[in-house]
Design an enzyme around this catalytic site. Structure first.
Site, PDB file in Angstrom:
ATOM      1  N   LEU A   1       0.815  -1.219   0.000  1.00  0.00           N
ATOM      2  CA  LEU A   1       0.000   0.000   0.000  1.00  0.00           C
ATOM      3  C   LEU A   1       0.850   1.271   0.000  1.00  0.00           C
ATOM      4  O   LEU A   1       1.871   1.344   0.683  1.00  0.00           O
ATOM      5  CB  LEU A   1      -0.929  -0.002   1.217  1.00  0.00           C
ATOM      6  CG  LEU A   1      -1.900  -1.189   1.287  1.00  0.00           C
ATOM      7  CD1 LEU A   1      -2.762  -1.100   2.550  1.00  0.00           C
ATOM      8  CD2 LEU A   1      -2.781  -1.272   0.047  1.00  0.00           C
TER       9      LEU A   1
ATOM     10  N   HIS B   1      -3.326   4.272  -2.612  1.00  0.00           N
ATOM     11  CA  HIS B   1      -4.321   3.402  -1.968  1.00  0.00           C
ATOM     12  C   HIS B   1      -4.985   4.138  -0.801  1.00  0.00           C
ATOM     13  O   HIS B   1      -6.195   4.002  -0.583  1.00  0.00           O
ATOM     14  CB  HIS B   1      -3.658   2.135  -1.421  1.00  0.00           C
ATOM     15  CG  HIS B   1      -3.035   1.247  -2.472  1.00  0.00           C
ATOM     16  ND1 HIS B   1      -1.676   1.034  -2.530  1.00  0.00           N
ATOM     17  CD2 HIS B   1      -3.580   0.534  -3.477  1.00  0.00           C
ATOM     18  CE1 HIS B   1      -1.420   0.195  -3.536  1.00  0.00           C
ATOM     19  NE2 HIS B   1      -2.551  -0.115  -4.125  1.00  0.00           N
TER      20      HIS B   1
END
Ligand code: AMP
Length: 286
Positions: free
Chosen positions: A36, A40
């Site tokens: 991530l 994100h």
């Protein structure tokens, strides 16, 4: 630490409990492949603004990688991802194993005709069938009120919208603009593959797309000419190959010579062993 769930049954039970406890509790889903980054996190923030509960899925989906692609090498770091999810205040991580998603005898493929054959699909023939199938499954498993996707993967976004409309999936699809580094490079889990030298060259992709878009909008030159020049300058900058750099309709992805509706300029180019994709909006000129 936020809760992690690995099975469909546990996911359904948790969501049912939320919906019962909260009365009209709304649920957002943010599908990801993990590793991530701030892109994100922007999706999660958008999800939080839309729903009372946010489920983030992390699943490196084997069926959307072709032979010889980076499925095995794809960055995986669940511990770091959990930290990021806690900071972003997601409610739940859904991180199934491949066997949970593709059980014995699995035989169904969801394919979105037309859109899936273009651009990325021309270079990666099985990619979007893998994406569409796993997204349809995640939608059925979670039954979210809203699902959030990034414009970074613009073609994927259009395919997911088509899939949801065609299969009467009662989930609203929300798009979030691409998050970028300060030099313009679109954030991507794959940017870690870039060598320091390649990382310096990489922002040229977005810069070039921006120049072409501005040139088209100002009607400075025939779009096809601007695109040819842009490909040449990307090669000169050090991009080894340009899989495509094309002006397409912003909704249908049909080829466009002169945009008389909102259009999109989409590109995929290789820098060393890394394949970068990016896209920008192009306003209608007449
Ligand atoms: P991935 O984990 O790369 O499969 O991406 C999961 C979701 O995040 C997809 O909807 C992507 O389009 C989105 N995403 C990836 N990178 C970015 C970015 N730089 N900005 C916004 N969304 C992104």
């Amino acid at each position: 630490m936020i809760e992690t769930i690995r099975t469909v049954a546990a996911l359904r039970a948790r969501i049912a409990a939320w919906r019962q406890a909260g009365g009209a509790s709304t649920v957002a889903l943010v599908p990801t492949m993990g590793a991530l980054h701030r892109g994100h996190l922007a999706l999660i923030a958008a999800a939080r603004a839309q729903a009372q509960r946010v489920v983030v899925s992390i699943f490196v989906n084997p069926t959307q990688f072709g032979p010889g692609e980076d499925f095995t090498a794809y960055p995986r770091n669940e511990a770091a991802d959990l930290q990021a999810l806690a900071t972003a205040q997601a409610d739940l991580l859904y991180a199934p194993e491949p066997g949970e998603i593709y059980g014995e005898g699995f035989a169904t493929t969801v394919s979105v005709a037309g859109l899936s054959a273009e651009l990325e699909g021309a270079v990666r023939p099985y990619h979007f069938a893998g994406v569409a199938t796993v997204v349809a499954k995640l939608f059925n498993q979670t039954r979210p009120d809203v699902a959030v996707f990034g414009e970074k993967d613009y073609q994927q976004l259009l395919i997911v919208r088509r899939l949801a409309a065609d299969l009467d999936i009662a989930t609203r699809i929300l798009a979030v603009p691409t998050l970028r580094e300060s030099d313009g490079l679109a954030l991507s889990s794959r940017n870690v593959y870039l060598t320091p030298h390649e990382r310096q060259i990489a922002p040229a992709l977005y810069a070039t797309l921006g120049e072409v878009a501005a040139g088209i909008e100002a009607s400075r030159e025939i779009p096809a000419k601007l695109i040819d020049q842009a490909k040449r300058s990307l090669r000169q900058a050090g991009f080894a190959g340009i899989d495509y750099l094309e002006l397409r309709d912003g909704e249908t992805l049909a080829a466009v010579e002169h945009p008389n509706r909102p259009a999109r300029l989409l590109a995929a180019a290789r820098l060393g062993k890394t394949r970068l994709i990016d896209n920008v909006a192009v306003a209608a000129t007449r």
